[in-house]
Design an enzyme around this catalytic site. Structure first.
Site, PDB file in Angstrom:
ATOM      1  CB  CYS A  89      73.626  87.931  67.532  1.00 24.78           C
ATOM      2  SG  CYS A  89      73.838  86.724  68.861  1.00 24.78           S
ATOM      3  CD  GLU A 117      69.263  90.622  69.159  1.00 28.89           C
ATOM      4  OE1 GLU A 117      69.454  91.732  69.706  1.00 28.89           O
ATOM      5  OE2 GLU A 117      69.939  90.212  68.207  1.00 28.89           O
TER       6      GLU A 117
END
Length: 219
Positions: free
Chosen positions: A2, A103
């Site tokens: 992340c 993402e």
């Protein structure tokens, strides 16, 4: 991993969600593109309660020779043993408020497509985080990393990892300085897929210099 997230929720609402009764954090408006090395908001334990604190995203252990950069993520599977993280995992855990994360997915031979992941309804949530101190006195630097785990069904469509999102009922345990290792490790699981949403967004988010509503615009 992340590597970017959003925090658009006002501090008054964050204080309600995270049970912080002390001073509110500085607020310069919504953050649409929080990136590594930036100062990020965290919630840490304090005298039986909780307080807001700002940490630099990129963890620098006390023994690090170069605190200018550090890992932004820690794998849940090895966090309790890896030297960079095990001390913080034992005694310096934090909640990192967010209300979305990004993402990138490879689509054909073109550039990767960014996706924004949120909870259904857009409510704020907490990443499981660690924090560390480096230096002393006026030179003390406080830094953080986010934990990652295996993806749920929603996240798996885009990436092979996802950040650990803690359910609200786990906040007390995560911040408990006396929590047992086995109890903590049990929290580091994928968030329920049925409670999450994802959609593709503009590549405007690719540059950390961009911090505006265009970052979260669906495409």
């Amino acid at each position: 991993m992340c590597g970017r997230y959003t925090l658009r929720t006002p501090p008054e609402r964050l204080a309600q969600v995270f049970g912080v009764e002390g001073p509110l954090p500085e607020w310069s408006g919504p953050s649409y593109n929080v990136a590594p090395s930036q100062r990020v908001l965290a919630v840490v334990g304090a005298d039986g309660g909780r307080r807001f604190e700002h940490l630099r995203w990129g963890l620098a252990p006390a023994w690090s020779k170069d605190p200018s950069s550090g890992p932004i993520n820690a794998r849940s599977e090895t966090v309790a043993e890896k030297p960079s993280f095990r001390s913080a995992f034992r005694s310096r855990r934090a909640l990192i408020p967010a209300d979305g994360y990004y993402e990138w997915k490879r689509v054909g031979k073109g550039p990767k497509q960014p996706y924004l992941f949120t909870l259904a309804g857009g409510e704020p949530f907490a990443f499981a985080g660690l924090w560390e101190r480096w230096g002393e006195g006026e030179e003390e630097l406080r830094t953080a990393a986010l934990l990652t785990t295996e993806p749920n069904a929603v996240a798996r469509e885009v990436h092979d990892r996802m950040p650990v999102i803690l359910p609200r009922e786990a906040y007390d345990l995560w911040l408990d300085p006396d929590a047992e290792k086995e109890e903590l490790l049990a929290l580091l699981a994928p968030y329920p897929a049925r409670e999450m949403e994802a959609y593709p967004v503009s590549t405007h988010v690719n540059s950390p210099k961009n911090n505006d509503p265009e970052c979260v615009r669906p495409v």
